[in-house]
Design a protein around this motif. Structure first.
Motif, mmCIF file in Angstrom:
data_model
loop_
_atom_site.group_PDB
_atom_site.id
_atom_site.type_symbol
_atom_site.label_atom_id
_atom_site.label_comp_id
_atom_site.label_asym_id
_atom_site.label_seq_id
_atom_site.Cartn_x
_atom_site.Cartn_y
_atom_site.Cartn_z
ATOM 1 N N GLU A 1 0.826 -1.208 0.000
ATOM 2 C CA GLU A 1 0.000 0.000 0.000
ATOM 3 C C GLU A 1 0.859 1.256 0.000
ATOM 4 O OE1 GLU A 1 -3.601 2.295 2.306
ATOM 5 O OE2 GLU A 1 -3.049 0.293 2.976
ATOM 6 N N LEU A 2 1.899 1.277 0.814
ATOM 7 C CA LEU A 2 2.787 2.439 0.864
ATOM 8 C C LEU A 2 3.487 2.664 -0.472
ATOM 9 C CD1 LEU A 2 4.269 1.935 4.426
ATOM 10 C CD2 LEU A 2 2.688 3.742 3.690
ATOM 11 N N GLU A 3 3.903 1.573 -1.114
ATOM 12 C CA GLU A 3 4.533 1.686 -2.426
ATOM 13 C C GLU A 3 3.545 2.232 -3.453
ATOM 14 O OE1 GLU A 3 7.225 -0.882 -5.550
ATOM 15 O OE2 GLU A 3 5.995 -1.974 -4.093
ATOM 16 N N PHE A 4 2.305 1.741 -3.427
ATOM 17 C CA PHE A 4 1.272 2.231 -4.345
ATOM 18 C C PHE A 4 1.053 3.733 -4.139
ATOM 19 C CE2 PHE A 4 -3.141 3.391 -5.135
ATOM 20 C CZ PHE A 4 -3.287 3.001 -6.450
ATOM 21 N N LEU A 5 0.951 4.151 -2.886
ATOM 22 C CA LEU A 5 0.743 5.567 -2.598
ATOM 23 C C LEU A 5 1.925 6.409 -3.052
ATOM 24 C CD1 LEU A 5 -0.849 5.252 0.949
ATOM 25 C CD2 LEU A 5 -2.009 5.925 -1.170
ATOM 26 N N ALA A 6 3.147 5.926 -2.831
ATOM 27 C CA ALA A 6 4.346 6.663 -3.226
ATOM 28 C C ALA A 6 4.455 6.789 -4.741
ATOM 29 C CB ALA A 6 5.590 5.991 -2.653
ATOM 30 N N VAL A 7 4.159 5.721 -5.454
ATOM 31 C CA VAL A 7 4.252 5.734 -6.918
ATOM 32 C C VAL A 7 3.198 6.661 -7.522
ATOM 33 C CG1 VAL A 7 3.861 4.282 -8.970
ATOM 34 C CG2 VAL A 7 5.328 3.476 -7.118
ATOM 35 N N ASN A 8 2.090 6.825 -6.844
ATOM 36 C CA ASN A 8 0.974 7.605 -7.382
ATOM 37 C C ASN A 8 0.790 8.944 -6.667
ATOM 38 O OD1 ASN A 8 -0.257 5.740 -9.440
ATOM 39 N ND2 ASN A 8 -0.109 4.399 -7.663
ATOM 40 N N LEU A 9 1.891 9.571 -6.257
ATOM 41 C CA LEU A 9 1.817 10.852 -5.555
ATOM 42 C C LEU A 9 1.419 12.026 -6.452
ATOM 43 C CD1 LEU A 9 4.914 10.785 -3.190
ATOM 44 C CD2 LEU A 9 2.520 10.903 -2.524
ATOM 45 N N GLU A 10 1.739 11.943 -7.717
ATOM 46 C CA GLU A 10 1.496 13.056 -8.623
ATOM 47 C C GLU A 10 -0.004 13.316 -8.776
ATOM 48 O OE1 GLU A 10 2.330 14.159 -13.260
ATOM 49 O OE2 GLU A 10 3.677 12.762 -12.263
ATOM 50 N N PRO A 11 -0.457 14.528 -8.436
ATOM 51 C CA PRO A 11 -1.894 14.829 -8.562
ATOM 52 C C PRO A 11 -2.350 14.760 -10.021
ATOM 53 C CG PRO A 11 -0.743 16.595 -7.394
ATOM 54 C CD PRO A 11 0.295 15.653 -7.923
ATOM 55 N N GLY A 12 -3.523 14.235 -10.225
ATOM 56 C CA GLY A 12 -4.088 14.177 -11.565
ATOM 57 C C GLY A 12 -3.554 13.068 -12.436
ATOM 58 N N ARG A 13 -2.616 12.308 -11.927
ATOM 59 C CA ARG A 13 -2.048 11.210 -12.715
ATOM 60 C C ARG A 13 -2.995 10.023 -12.677
ATOM 61 N NH1 ARG A 13 3.343 7.796 -11.224
ATOM 62 N NH2 ARG A 13 3.199 6.368 -12.953
ATOM 63 N N ASP A 14 -3.168 9.382 -13.831
ATOM 64 C CA ASP A 14 -4.003 8.181 -13.898
ATOM 65 C C ASP A 14 -3.263 7.021 -13.247
ATOM 66 O OD1 ASP A 14 -6.028 9.440 -15.192
ATOM 67 O OD2 ASP A 14 -5.404 8.814 -17.196
ATOM 68 N N TYR A 15 -3.976 6.204 -12.522
ATOM 69 C CA TYR A 15 -3.399 4.999 -11.963
ATOM 70 C C TYR A 15 -3.190 3.988 -13.081
ATOM 71 C CZ TYR A 15 -4.722 6.961 -7.472
ATOM 72 O OH TYR A 15 -4.851 7.786 -6.395
ATOM 73 N N GLY A 16 -2.239 3.102 -12.895
ATOM 74 C CA GLY A 16 -1.878 2.128 -13.907
ATOM 75 C C GLY A 16 -3.022 1.267 -14.382
ATOM 76 N N PHE A 17 -4.016 1.010 -13.531
ATOM 77 C CA PHE A 17 -5.112 0.132 -13.910
ATOM 78 C C PHE A 17 -6.273 0.887 -14.561
ATOM 79 C CE2 PHE A 17 -5.777 1.390 -9.488
ATOM 80 C CZ PHE A 17 -7.057 1.899 -9.549
ATOM 81 N N MET A 18 -6.193 2.229 -14.652
ATOM 82 C CA MET A 18 -7.280 3.005 -15.234
ATOM 83 C C MET A 18 -7.197 2.982 -16.755
ATOM 84 S SD MET A 18 -7.563 6.381 -12.930
ATOM 85 C CE MET A 18 -8.623 6.428 -11.536
ATOM 86 N N ARG A 19 -8.348 3.001 -17.364
ATOM 87 C CA ARG A 19 -8.407 3.064 -18.820
ATOM 88 C C ARG A 19 -8.791 4.486 -19.231
ATOM 89 N NH1 ARG A 19 -11.801 -2.359 -19.130
ATOM 90 N NH2 ARG A 19 -10.077 -3.786 -18.840
#
Length: 71
Positions: A52-70
């Motif tokens: 979970e911490l790694e997921f949160l750290a990788v996705n810190l950039e606001p407005g960035r799509d998560y890897g699983f989003m289409r």
């Protein structure tokens, strides 16, 4: 009120209290994060918490799509 709104309100009150004690916001946030991770580790597996911490750290950039989003 949702759980995330509640958490943000609790955080703001904590930061206000830290400021009154002369504790800077960055130091207070670091200490709070450390305390939350320490407490979470008593309830969850270390691997689960680390993911979970790694997921949160990788996705810190606001407005960035998560890897699983289409698109």
């Amino acid at each position: 009120m949702g759980i995330h709104d509640w958490a943000r309100e609790v955080l703001e009150r904590g930061l206000d209290a830290a400021k009154q004690e002369g504790i800077g916001e960055e130091m207070a946030l670091r200490a709070l994060l450390s305390a939350v991770v320490e407490r979470s580790a008593t309830l969850r597996s270390i691997d689960d918490l680390a993911r979970e911490l790694e997921f949160l750290a990788v996705n810190l950039e606001p407005g960035r799509d998560y890897g699983f989003m289409r698109p």
